[in-house]
Design an enzyme around this catalytic site. Structure first.
Site, PDB file in Angstrom:
ATOM      1  N   ASN A  34     -43.783 -56.916 -14.528  1.00  0.00           N
ATOM      2  CA  ASN A  34     -43.249 -56.471 -13.703  1.00  0.00           C
ATOM      3  C   ASN A  34     -42.227 -57.458 -13.003  1.00  0.00           C
ATOM      4  OD1 ASN A  34     -44.949 -54.479 -13.637  1.00  0.00           O
ATOM      5  ND2 ASN A  34     -46.453 -55.126 -12.123  1.00  0.00           N
ATOM      6  N   ARG A 103     -58.161 -51.968 -22.059  1.00  0.00           N
ATOM      7  CA  ARG A 103     -57.583 -53.134 -22.772  1.00  0.00           C
ATOM      8  C   ARG A 103     -58.578 -53.875 -23.957  1.00  0.00           C
ATOM      9  NH1 ARG A 103     -56.650 -56.172 -17.254  1.00  0.00           N
ATOM     10  NH2 ARG A 103     -54.798 -56.711 -18.186  1.00  0.00           N
ATOM     11  N   ASN A 165     -53.288 -65.173  -9.631  1.00  0.00           N
ATOM     12  CA  ASN A 165     -53.681 -63.573  -9.903  1.00  0.00           C
ATOM     13  C   ASN A 165     -55.241 -63.442 -10.216  1.00  0.00           C
ATOM     14  OD1 ASN A 165     -52.737 -60.953  -9.596  1.00  0.00           O
ATOM     15  ND2 ASN A 165     -51.045 -61.144 -11.015  1.00  0.00           N
ATOM     16  N   ARG A 167     -58.536 -62.344 -11.177  1.00  0.00           N
ATOM     17  CA  ARG A 167     -59.117 -60.859 -11.763  1.00  0.00           C
ATOM     18  C   ARG A 167     -60.406 -61.119 -12.335  1.00  0.00           C
ATOM     19  NH1 ARG A 167     -55.780 -59.995  -8.538  1.00  0.00           N
ATOM     20  NH2 ARG A 167     -53.980 -58.616  -8.707  1.00  0.00           N
ATOM     21  N   LYS A 225     -48.877 -66.673  -0.719  1.00  0.00           N
ATOM     22  CA  LYS A 225     -48.610 -65.039  -0.198  1.00  0.00           C
ATOM     23  C   LYS A 225     -49.796 -64.732   0.723  1.00  0.00           C
ATOM     24  CE  LYS A 225     -48.396 -64.559  -4.428  1.00  0.00           C
ATOM     25  NZ  LYS A 225     -48.227 -63.994  -5.865  1.00  0.00           N
ATOM     26  N   ASP A 258     -46.189 -59.229  -7.384  1.00  0.00           N
ATOM     27  CA  ASP A 258     -45.268 -59.600  -8.773  1.00  0.00           C
ATOM     28  C   ASP A 258     -43.661 -59.582  -8.252  1.00  0.00           C
ATOM     29  OD1 ASP A 258     -47.514 -59.518  -9.978  1.00  0.00           O
ATOM     30  OD2 ASP A 258     -47.216 -57.187 -10.488  1.00  0.00           O
TER      31      ASP A 258
END
Length: 298
Positions: A34, A103, A165, A167, A225, A258
């Site tokens: 992205n 995945r 990120n 996860r 962010k 992203d």
């Protein structure tokens, strides 16, 4: 500085809700893809290469063709005869998204098995970008290969950018995740964390604590962010705060972070003011969340 940007990670098949209830639209996306896609939209003249591994099946062919069609470099997309690409499905409620993933057979899990190929892909780039998801899909040996590559290219003058990120579903446990994230921060020049995630897994009391931790790890530029709240940034030794304009119509927050990262990396200059990049990043993310799906035509 060399203007070529390399983005490393996992491209996936995306199934997103279509306007007609019960139907889904197929696309290709993934956090680092992205960012590469938005970088290419913002700066069409700039070389943007994607580094990953895909299968040799029809859906992998379609993914590579998509990258080529969008003028994202595919010279370093490797093929795996025994694997394919991952898939995720988006569910939306009031503009907020949740994901279901498939995945296990993703070829991208092997993207760091060939250290020489990874070095070759990154050689001579101005900026190399990766994420905590890139780390999370790799085994321990692959993570060390990736991080060593980042150390090597950083020593050669390439700017290394990293979005944590976080996860947890990709990791055996939170301690392993947090340790690997901070190892990555230590080899990065630019860190782009999200305070909400960092508060959850690192216990940061506020964005300033997040900024201080990544700066302490070695990142010279840190941009925290913070949803729709004030964004704290550190660059060239100076801290500042930027308050984004409010977005009143939120349709889908997929790829908000992203696209924000693309706004920061587009034209990034370590010696220049960071504020215009933060402003551009907020503006871009604000546009993206007003449309459906990860990849929004600007």
């Amino acid at each position: 500085m060399n203007t070529r940007i390399v983005s490393i990670g996992e491209a996936m098949v995306e199934l997103a809700p279509a306007p007609q209830a019960g139907l889904f639209q197929q696309a290709f996306a993934g956090d680092t893809l992205n960012t590469a896609w938005y970088l290419k939209q913002m700066q069409p003249e700039r070389a943007v290469d994607y580094v990953t591994r895909v299968g040799a099946d029809a859906i992998s062919d379609a993914m590579v063709a998509f990258l080529a069609e969008k003028n994202i470099g595919i010279d370093h997309v490797l093929r795996d005869q025994d694997r394919t690409v991952g898939l995720y499905m988006i569910s939306l409620q009031d503009g907020e998204r949740s994901f279901s993933y498939w995945r296990g057979q993703s070829a991208a899990r092997q993207l760091a098995t060939d250290a020489s190929a990874l070095h070759a892909a990154c050689a001579g780039a101005g900026i190399v970008y990766f994420s905590g998801i890139t780390l999370g899909i790799l085994d321990e040996a692959g993570r060390e290969t990736l991080l060593q590559t980042m150390r090597d290219i950083r020593d050669q003058g390439t700017v290394v950018a990293f979005d944590p990120n976080l996860r947890p579903r990709l990791w055996p446990d939170n301690d392993t995740m947090c340790r690997a994230i901070m190892e990555a921060a230590a080899v990065s020049d630019i860190a782009l964390p999200s305070h909400d995630d960092e508060a959850t897994f690192f216990g940061d009391a506020d964005p300033a604590a997040t900024l201080d931790r990544y700066a302490g790890a070695g990142a010279a530029t840190v941009i925290v962010k913070n949803g729709d709240g004030p964004i704290l940034h550190l660059h060239r030794g100076a801290q500042g705060t930027f308050t984004p304009a409010p977005v009143t119509r939120i349709v889908d927050t997929t790829a908000a972070g992203d696209s924000f990262n693309a706004g920061i990396l587009a034209g990034f200059d370590p010696s220049a003011d960071i504020v215009p990049h933060v402003e551009a990043a907020c503006s871009l993310a604000g546009k993206v969340i007003q449309s459906r799906g990860a990849l929004v035509e600007l």
